[in-house]
Write a protein that holds these residues in place. Structure first.
Motif, mmCIF file in Angstrom:
data_model
loop_
_atom_site.group_PDB
_atom_site.id
_atom_site.type_symbol
_atom_site.label_atom_id
_atom_site.label_comp_id
_atom_site.label_asym_id
_atom_site.label_seq_id
_atom_site.Cartn_x
_atom_site.Cartn_y
_atom_site.Cartn_z
ATOM 1 N N ALA A 69 41.446 35.189 36.640
ATOM 2 C CA ALA A 69 42.829 35.664 36.743
ATOM 3 C C ALA A 69 43.804 34.533 36.462
ATOM 4 O O ALA A 69 43.589 33.401 36.891
ATOM 5 N N ASN A 102 50.326 39.323 37.326
ATOM 6 C CA ASN A 102 49.197 39.024 36.452
ATOM 7 C C ASN A 102 49.788 38.507 35.145
ATOM 8 O O ASN A 102 50.257 39.275 34.313
ATOM 9 N N SER A 108 43.028 41.972 36.045
ATOM 10 C CA SER A 108 42.522 41.134 37.136
ATOM 11 C C SER A 108 42.128 42.029 38.305
ATOM 12 O O SER A 108 42.753 43.058 38.558
#
Length: 117
Positions: A69, A102, A108
């Motif tokens: 991520a 994100n 993610s």
């Protein structure tokens, strides 16, 4: 008739706990909530909120990243940071208020584990 109503209520309460909740193109799903621990799984599209809608708060919690991520975290004091973290990253956070986006190019997924005291 009463037994059918009871079965319906039991079925509804069990299935409603497993339902996913949409938060601005972020899906959250409560996996466990038993009074001792609450585990919520979040799935976020690129450019969208990661673990709550806009500025939000969490009690002290453990976070486990299920995927790689890249996130941008903004704090109420104006501090902003972007981090790229590998899948499997696990960290503890004290109670906090933040906005998390994100900022990567892929979906993610993370789990937040809150312990009730």
């Amino acid at each position: 008739m009463k037994a059918i109503a009871v079965l319906f209520l039991v079925f509804f309460s069990v299935t409603s706990q497993a339902q996913e909740k949409k938060l601005s193109n972020t899906t959250s799903k409560i996996l466990v909530d038993n009074g001792k621990v609450k585990v919520t799984e979040f799935e976020s599209l690129p450019g969208k909120d990661v673990c709550g809608l806009g500025t939000h708060s969490h009690p002290a919690h453990l976070t486990v990243l299920l995927t790689e991520a890249t996130v941008t975290v903004s704090l109420p004091n104006g501090k902003t940071m972007t981090q790229k973290l590998p899948a499997g990253t696990t960290f503890w956070s004290e109670a906090e208020t933040h906005t998390v986006i994100n900022s990567g190019q892929t979906i993610s997924k993370a789990q937040i584990i809150e312990y009730n005291q």
